[in-house]
Write a protein that holds these residues in place. Structure first.
Motif, mmCIF file in Angstrom:
data_model
loop_
_atom_site.group_PDB
_atom_site.id
_atom_site.type_symbol
_atom_site.label_atom_id
_atom_site.label_comp_id
_atom_site.label_asym_id
_atom_site.label_seq_id
_atom_site.Cartn_x
_atom_site.Cartn_y
_atom_site.Cartn_z
ATOM 1 N N ALA A 144 50.021 -1.539 48.237
ATOM 2 C CA ALA A 144 50.467 -1.088 46.553
ATOM 3 C C ALA A 144 50.567 0.246 46.466
ATOM 4 O O ALA A 144 51.277 0.714 45.508
ATOM 5 C CB ALA A 144 49.281 -1.717 45.890
ATOM 6 N N GLN A 145 50.187 0.967 47.502
ATOM 7 C CA GLN A 145 50.574 2.420 47.285
ATOM 8 C C GLN A 145 51.715 3.286 48.262
ATOM 9 O O GLN A 145 51.800 4.385 48.095
ATOM 10 C CB GLN A 145 49.385 3.397 47.570
ATOM 11 N N ALA A 146 52.602 2.381 48.372
ATOM 12 C CA ALA A 146 53.797 2.778 49.138
ATOM 13 C C ALA A 146 54.615 3.653 48.380
ATOM 14 O O ALA A 146 55.035 4.811 49.312
ATOM 15 C CB ALA A 146 54.689 1.420 49.388
ATOM 16 N N ALA A 147 54.723 3.795 47.122
ATOM 17 C CA ALA A 147 55.468 4.604 46.318
ATOM 18 C C ALA A 147 54.545 6.178 46.585
ATOM 19 O O ALA A 147 55.266 7.237 46.875
ATOM 20 C CB ALA A 147 55.545 4.405 45.053
ATOM 21 N N LEU A 148 53.365 6.023 46.596
ATOM 22 C CA LEU A 148 52.357 7.314 46.805
ATOM 23 C C LEU A 148 52.726 7.627 48.347
ATOM 24 O O LEU A 148 52.641 8.845 48.577
ATOM 25 C CB LEU A 148 51.048 7.135 46.637
ATOM 26 N N ALA A 149 52.561 7.076 49.177
ATOM 27 C CA ALA A 149 52.725 7.239 50.503
ATOM 28 C C ALA A 149 54.002 7.865 50.865
ATOM 29 O O ALA A 149 54.321 8.817 51.562
ATOM 30 C CB ALA A 149 52.654 5.880 51.500
ATOM 31 N N GLN A 150 55.155 7.375 50.321
ATOM 32 C CA GLN A 150 56.524 8.058 50.236
ATOM 33 C C GLN A 150 56.377 9.284 49.705
ATOM 34 O O GLN A 150 56.982 10.252 50.376
ATOM 35 C CB GLN A 150 57.491 7.186 49.687
ATOM 36 N N ALA A 151 55.832 9.648 48.625
ATOM 37 C CA ALA A 151 55.952 10.796 48.061
ATOM 38 C C ALA A 151 55.034 11.976 48.620
ATOM 39 O O ALA A 151 55.620 12.931 48.559
ATOM 40 C CB ALA A 151 55.316 10.707 46.424
ATOM 41 N N ARG A 174 55.402 16.753 52.230
ATOM 42 C CA ARG A 174 54.664 17.151 53.433
ATOM 43 C C ARG A 174 53.087 17.267 53.217
ATOM 44 O O ARG A 174 52.492 18.240 53.772
ATOM 45 C CB ARG A 174 55.242 18.615 53.871
ATOM 46 N N ARG A 175 52.419 16.340 52.421
ATOM 47 C CA ARG A 175 51.110 16.346 52.335
ATOM 48 C C ARG A 175 50.602 15.536 53.506
ATOM 49 O O ARG A 175 49.222 15.237 53.492
ATOM 50 C CB ARG A 175 50.722 15.709 50.971
ATOM 51 N N THR A 176 51.328 14.934 54.236
ATOM 52 C CA THR A 176 50.762 14.249 55.415
ATOM 53 C C THR A 176 51.250 14.800 56.794
ATOM 54 O O THR A 176 52.285 15.614 57.075
ATOM 55 C CB THR A 176 51.325 12.829 55.473
ATOM 56 N N THR A 177 50.491 14.547 57.874
ATOM 57 C CA THR A 177 50.756 14.873 59.123
ATOM 58 C C THR A 177 50.644 13.840 60.065
ATOM 59 O O THR A 177 49.738 13.067 59.724
ATOM 60 C CB THR A 177 49.984 16.245 59.575
ATOM 61 N N GLY A 178 51.365 13.689 61.055
ATOM 62 C CA GLY A 178 51.203 12.409 61.910
ATOM 63 C C GLY A 178 51.774 11.276 61.277
ATOM 64 O O GLY A 178 52.600 11.252 60.447
ATOM 65 N N SER A 179 51.297 10.062 61.803
ATOM 66 C CA SER A 179 51.777 8.501 61.491
ATOM 67 C C SER A 179 51.151 8.252 59.981
ATOM 68 O O SER A 179 50.146 8.768 59.432
ATOM 69 C CB SER A 179 51.268 7.538 62.280
ATOM 70 N N VAL A 180 51.889 7.849 59.306
ATOM 71 C CA VAL A 180 51.505 7.030 57.802
ATOM 72 C C VAL A 180 51.547 5.638 58.071
ATOM 73 O O VAL A 180 52.586 5.194 58.459
ATOM 74 C CB VAL A 180 52.440 7.700 56.833
ATOM 75 N N VAL A 181 50.640 4.764 57.706
ATOM 76 C CA VAL A 181 50.555 3.406 58.134
ATOM 77 C C VAL A 181 50.348 2.920 56.704
ATOM 78 O O VAL A 181 49.477 3.182 55.902
ATOM 79 C CB VAL A 181 49.350 3.220 58.807
ATOM 80 N N LEU A 182 51.070 1.922 56.298
ATOM 81 C CA LEU A 182 50.865 0.878 54.948
ATOM 82 C C LEU A 182 49.964 -0.340 55.526
ATOM 83 O O LEU A 182 50.427 -1.092 56.464
ATOM 84 C CB LEU A 182 52.112 0.359 54.725
ATOM 85 N N ILE A 183 49.044 -0.476 54.772
ATOM 86 C CA ILE A 183 47.965 -1.701 54.908
ATOM 87 C C ILE A 183 48.250 -2.786 54.228
ATOM 88 O O ILE A 183 48.356 -2.601 52.918
ATOM 89 C CB ILE A 183 46.595 -1.158 55.023
ATOM 90 N N PRO A 184 48.817 -4.089 54.551
ATOM 91 C CA PRO A 184 48.937 -5.228 53.853
ATOM 92 C C PRO A 184 47.720 -5.461 52.979
ATOM 93 O O PRO A 184 46.612 -5.408 53.505
ATOM 94 C CB PRO A 184 49.500 -6.201 54.450
#
Length: 65
Positions: free
Chosen positions: A43-50, A55-65
């Motif tokens: 449900a936070q996929a839009a936040l993950a993309q943003a 560039r607030r993330t480093t490494g992998s970004v994982v979406l949890i169903p």
């Protein structure tokens, strides 16, 4: 433009294998540490993309169903 890879930094397979051996030894000895993946609920996929775009993330970004 292609991403740089270890192939750009090594002359041949032997040099590549030596570098890989040093990397894995450093990981095993605790001198290096792999980054923990950043997780988001689906449900936070839009936040993950943003966050990734900003560039607030480093490494992998994982979406949890």
């Amino acid at each position: 433009m292609p991403w740089p890879s270890i192939a750009h930094c090594t002359a041949d397979r032997a040099e590549y294998e030596a570098a890989a051996g040093r990397l894995f030894a450093a990981l095993q000895e605790g001198r290096l540490r792999a980054a923990e993946p950043r997780t988001y609920r689906l449900a936070q996929a839009a936040l993950a993309q943003a966050d990734a775009e900003a560039r607030r993330t480093t490494g992998s970004v994982v979406l949890i169903p």
